[in-house]
Scaffold this motif. Structure first.
Motif, short mmCIF file in Angstrom:
data_model
loop_
_atom_site.label_atom_id
_atom_site.label_comp_id
_atom_site.label_asym_id
_atom_site.label_seq_id
_atom_site.Cartn_x
_atom_site.Cartn_y
_atom_site.Cartn_z
N PHE A 163 0.82 -1.21 0.00
CA PHE A 163 0.00 0.00 0.00
C PHE A 163 0.86 1.26 0.00
N PHE A 164 1.97 1.23 0.73
CA PHE A 164 2.80 2.42 0.86
C PHE A 164 3.72 2.63 -0.35
N LYS A 165 3.77 1.70 -1.26
CA LYS A 165 4.62 1.84 -2.44
C LYS A 165 3.84 2.28 -3.67
N ILE A 166 2.53 2.48 -3.53
CA ILE A 166 1.70 2.90 -4.64
C ILE A 166 2.02 4.36 -4.98
N LYS A 167 2.26 4.63 -6.24
CA LYS A 167 2.55 5.99 -6.68
C LYS A 167 1.31 6.56 -7.36
N THR A 168 1.03 7.82 -7.09
CA THR A 168 -0.11 8.49 -7.71
C THR A 168 0.38 9.69 -8.50
N CYS A 169 -0.48 10.21 -9.32
CA CYS A 169 -0.14 11.38 -10.13
C CYS A 169 -1.00 12.57 -9.71
N TRP A 170 -1.13 12.78 -8.41
CA TRP A 170 -1.93 13.88 -7.90
C TRP A 170 -1.12 15.17 -8.00
N SER A 171 -1.77 16.23 -8.42
CA SER A 171 -1.12 17.54 -8.43
C SER A 171 -1.36 18.20 -7.07
N ASN A 172 -0.59 19.24 -6.80
CA ASN A 172 -0.75 19.96 -5.53
C ASN A 172 -2.13 20.60 -5.44
N ALA A 173 -2.68 21.04 -6.56
CA ALA A 173 -4.01 21.66 -6.55
C ALA A 173 -5.08 20.66 -6.15
N GLU A 174 -4.90 19.39 -6.50
CA GLU A 174 -5.90 18.38 -6.15
C GLU A 174 -5.85 18.02 -4.67
N PHE A 175 -4.72 18.24 -4.02
CA PHE A 175 -4.63 17.99 -2.59
C PHE A 175 -5.34 19.05 -1.77
N ILE A 176 -5.70 20.18 -2.38
CA ILE A 176 -6.42 21.22 -1.66
C ILE A 176 -7.75 20.68 -1.15
N LEU A 177 -8.40 19.81 -1.92
CA LEU A 177 -9.69 19.25 -1.51
C LEU A 177 -9.58 18.46 -0.22
#
Length: 65
Positions: A3-17
């Motif tokens: 689970f901790f090795k999964i990479k995502t392509c989230w941008s910083n703007a999407e983490f605002i939510l």
């Protein structure tokens, strides 16, 4: 489970939510113990509900891609 090795392509703007979602939940919990935020329960619940739904939708969309 990796689970901790999964990479995502989230941008910083999407983490605002998720940050707004968590912040509104923290304020709701804090306001339960303090009268200062008592008048803002409805607004905080609306922000929390909206950001939870939006974040889960984006998360599921990213997991399918």
């Amino acid at each position: 489970m990796n689970f901790f090795k999964i990479k995502t392509c989230w941008s910083n703007a999407e983490f605002i939510l998720i940050k707004l979602c968590m912040a509104s939940a923290y304020i709701l919990v804090g306001s339960y113990f303090h009268d200062f935020f008592k008048d803002y329960y409805t607004a905080l619940l609306v922000v929390f509900g909206f950001t939870v739904i939006w974040f889960v939708y984006q998360w599921l969309k990213k997991m399918k891609a």
